[in-house]
Design a protein around this motif. Structure first.
Motif, mmCIF file in Angstrom:
data_model
loop_
_atom_site.group_PDB
_atom_site.id
_atom_site.type_symbol
_atom_site.label_atom_id
_atom_site.label_comp_id
_atom_site.label_asym_id
_atom_site.label_seq_id
_atom_site.Cartn_x
_atom_site.Cartn_y
_atom_site.Cartn_z
ATOM 1 N N GLU A 79 21.411 -7.602 1.432
ATOM 2 C CA GLU A 79 20.427 -6.617 0.942
ATOM 3 C C GLU A 79 19.137 -6.686 1.763
ATOM 4 O O GLU A 79 18.562 -5.655 2.126
ATOM 5 C CB GLU A 79 20.100 -6.881 -0.535
ATOM 6 C CG GLU A 79 20.985 -6.119 -1.491
ATOM 7 C CD GLU A 79 20.843 -6.618 -2.923
ATOM 8 O OE1 GLU A 79 19.773 -7.179 -3.266
ATOM 9 O OE2 GLU A 79 21.803 -6.447 -3.696
ATOM 10 N N ALA A 80 18.701 -7.911 2.052
ATOM 11 C CA ALA A 80 17.471 -8.094 2.836
ATOM 12 C C ALA A 80 17.623 -7.494 4.236
ATOM 13 O O ALA A 80 16.634 -7.102 4.863
ATOM 14 C CB ALA A 80 17.114 -9.586 2.926
ATOM 15 N N ALA A 81 18.872 -7.405 4.702
ATOM 16 C CA ALA A 81 19.132 -6.805 6.023
ATOM 17 C C ALA A 81 19.257 -5.280 5.930
ATOM 18 O O ALA A 81 19.566 -4.621 6.926
ATOM 19 C CB ALA A 81 20.405 -7.399 6.615
ATOM 20 N N GLY A 82 19.048 -4.730 4.725
ATOM 21 C CA GLY A 82 19.091 -3.278 4.555
ATOM 22 C C GLY A 82 20.492 -2.712 4.397
ATOM 23 O O GLY A 82 20.705 -1.506 4.534
ATOM 24 N N LEU A 83 21.465 -3.577 4.092
ATOM 25 C CA LEU A 83 22.845 -3.118 3.926
ATOM 26 C C LEU A 83 23.127 -2.768 2.464
ATOM 27 O O LEU A 83 22.602 -3.407 1.555
ATOM 28 C CB LEU A 83 23.810 -4.207 4.400
ATOM 29 C CG LEU A 83 23.757 -4.504 5.906
ATOM 30 C CD1 LEU A 83 24.342 -5.875 6.209
ATOM 31 C CD2 LEU A 83 24.494 -3.416 6.690
#
Length: 472
Positions: free
Chosen positions: A139-143
Motif C-alpha cells: 500500500e505504501a508503494a501505491g499498489l
C-alpha cells in the motif's frame, strides 16, 4: 477438470464439503456461475441450519449430518480446508475419479485474465502478521492490494469482486496448500517449520510437503528462513520457473541473496545491483512493532516478498511504520507493581511460545490448553533458564508439568485444575504471587484454547481483564 481455467460451469455437478467460513462463499460463487451445487456437512446444529436455509433460498441443495457420502453425479468436490484427507468422502471421490479442490484452488482457477499476482506466505507461525506487514508495504508503494486467504478478505471475494487489485498478499495454511495443486505464486515465503497439525497431516514429512507446495512454479523468488534449514530444503525440492531465485532472511548479517540486520538496520543484499558488494538499507529495527526477534524475522520476510515484486526501499520503511499488529500477539497489557503483563494468547503451539519466551529475560509463564498432539520437552529445556515460575491451566497441562519436572525441576509450578471462567483470574493472581519487579508475566499457552475458551481471542481477553482487575 484438468489444471487449466474452467470457463463453463453451467450445469456442472459440484459438491461443496463443509459450510463454515469457506464453504458458504464457495457454494454461492459456484451457484452464481451456473453450477448445480450440493453442500454436504457433518454437523446439524443451529448455525448449520441457518446457513443451510440461506443457501437453499438461492436454490442450492444442502445435506446436513452426512459429510461422508458422495452425492450421485458429482464431477468435482470443493472442500473446506480443515476436512481431513482421510475422510470417507474423499476415498469415495478418489475411487470415482472425482477431483478435490480447496477454496484456494477454486479461487486460483476463477481468476480473471490479467488478474493480480499473488505473493504467498505460509509457515507454522507468523503468517498473519507477515501478510499484514506485506500488504502495508505494498500500500505504501501505491499498489492496490489486500491481505487475503486465511485472514481478512476471502480469496473468492477478492478474485470475483468488483474491486481490481494489482497484487494480493495471501496467507495460506498447510490445509489450504494441501488442496491447491495448481496454485503458482509470483513469489512465496515459508517462514518456519515446526510440528503442528500432525493429527491432520499424519506426519511431519507430510506437513512439510504441503507447506512446500507454496514454492511450486514461483517466478521471481522463493523466500526462506536462514535459521530454519527445513525451509531451505523445501526451496531446493521445488520445481520453479527458470530464473526464480532462493532468497534468505536472517536476524544476522546477510550474505549475498539475503535480507538481514546490520547495526539496528534491516538491509537487503538480494534485490540490489552487485549484491556481492552492495547492500540497501530498508528500515530501522525500531520501525518494527513489537521489535521481538521473531517479529523482526516476519518483517524481513515481508520486505523480501515486496522487494521481489519491485517495491522501493522507502515504501518498506513506510509500510512497517504504518503497520499495527493484531490483538493477542505479544501485546503489553499493563505494568502492575513493576511487573509487565503480556498477552500472547495467539501462541497456540510450542514453536510460537518458544519465540515469545525468547523475547524476555525473566518470565512467569502462564501455559496450557489443548496440546494437539504436541510434546513440550524441547520448549521447556530451552526456556528453563528464563523461568521464574509457571502457572498451568487447561486440559493437557499435565504434559507441560511433566516436561517442567524433567527439565526445570527448580522452577515453582502452580497447577490449576479448574476450567471455569474464573480460572484465568486465579492464574493471573498466582502469577503475580510468583513474580518479582522487573519480571514479565507472559500468557503464551503453547496450546489451543478450545477446552476452556471459544478461541484464542477470548482467552487473551480474559487474561487482559484479569490483569486490569489486579491493577484496580
Amino acid at each position: 477438470m484438468g489444471s487449466g481455467q474452467v470457463t463453463d460451469w453451467q450445469g456442472k455437478h459440484v459438491t461443496v464439503a463443509g459450510l463454515g467460513v469457506s464453504g458458504v462463499p464457495a457454494a454461492k460463487a459456484l451457484h452464481g456461475l451456473g453450477a448445480k451445487v450440493t453442500v454436504v456437512n457433518d454437523g446439524d446444529d443451529a448455525r448449520a441450519r441457518e446457513q443451510a436455509a440461506e443457501l437453499e433460498a438461492l436454490g442450492v441443495t444442502v445435506r446436513l449430518g452426512d459429510g461422508d457420502t458422495l452425492p450421485d453425479g458429482t464431477e468435482l468436490i470443493v472442500t473446506a480446508p480443515g476436512w481431513k484427507p482421510d475422510k470417507p468422502l474423499f476415498a469415495a471421490a478418489d475411487a470415482a475419479g472425482v477431483p478435490v479442490w480447496g477454496d484456494v484452488e477454486l479461487a486460483w482457477r476463477l481468476r480473471k485474465p490479467g488478474a493480480a499476482d499473488w505473493l504467498a506466505v505460509t509457515g507454522t507461525n507468523g503468517k498473519t502478521t507477515t501478510v499484514q506487514m506485506l500488504a502495508s508495504i505494498l500500500e505504501a508503494a501505491g499498489l492496490r492490494t489486500a491481505a487475503v486467504g486465511n485472514i481478512g478478505v476471502s480469496l473468492l471475494d477478492a478474485v470475483l469482486g468488483e474491486e481490481e487489485y494489482d497484487v494480493l498478499a495471501v496467507e495460506l495454511s498447510s490445509y489450504q496448500l494441501h488442496w491447491a495443486p495448481s496454485l503458482r505464486a509470483h513469489s512465496a515465503a515459508v517462514l518456519n517449520l515446526a510440528p503442528d497439525h500432525l493429527d491432520w497431516h499424519g506426519s511431519m514429512e507430510a506437513y512439510a510437503k504441503d507447506k512446500g507446495r507454496i514454492y511450486e512454479g514461483n517466478r521471481v523468488a522463493c523466500v526462506y528462513n536462514v535459521a530454519d534449514k527445513a525451509t531451505e530444503d523445501l526451496v531446493r525440492e521445488a520445481d520453479v520457473e527458470e530464473g526464480c531465485r532462493a532468497v534468505g532472511f536472517t536476524l544476522g548479517t546477510p550474505g549475498p541473496s539475503q535480507l538481514g540486520v546490520v547495526e539496528g538496520l534491516l538491509v537487503d543484499r538480494a534485490f540490489v545491483e552487485n549484491r556481492q558488494k552492495n547492500a540497501q538499507e530498508l528500515a530501522e529495527v525500531a520501525d518494527v512493532k513489537p521489535a521481538a526477534p521473531h517479529n523482526i524475522a516476519n518483517a524481513l520476510a515481508a520486505a523480501a516478498l515486496a522487494r521481489a515484486y519491485g517495491v522501493p526501499a522507502g515504501a518498506v520503511q513506510e509500510g512497517l511504520r504504518n503497520f499495527t499488529p493484531d490483538a493477542h500477539r505479544i501485546a503489553h497489557v499493563a505494568d502492575v507493581d513493576g511487573v509487565a503483563y503480556v498477552d500472547d494468547s495467539k501462541a497456540t503451539n510450542t514453536h510460537a511460545a518458544q519465540a515469545s519466551l525468547a523475547a524476555y529475560d525473566s518470565v512467569v509463564w502462564i501455559a496450557g490448553g489443548l496440546a494437539k498432539g504436541a510434546t513440550f520437552d524441547e520448549l521447556v529445556a530451552e526456556a528453563a533458564k528464563r523461568l521464574r515460575g509457571a502457572v498451568l491451566i487447561g486440559r493437557d497441562r499435565a504434559l507441560i508439568r511433566e516436561a517442567l519436572a524433567r527439565h526445570a525441576p527448580e522452577v515453582p509450578v502452580v497447577d490449576l485444575g479448574r476450567t471455569d471462567t474464573g480460572a484465568m483470574l486465579q492464574a493471573v493472581q498466582e502469577a503475580r504471587r510468583l513474580a518479582r519487579p522487573g519480571d514479565t508475566v507472559l500468557l503464551a499457552p503453547a496450546c489451543a484454547s478450545m477446552d476452556m475458551f471459544a478461541n484464542y481471542n477470548k482467552r487473551g481477553d480474559a487474561f487482559a481483564q484479569a490483569v486490569r482487575e489486579l491493577g484496580a
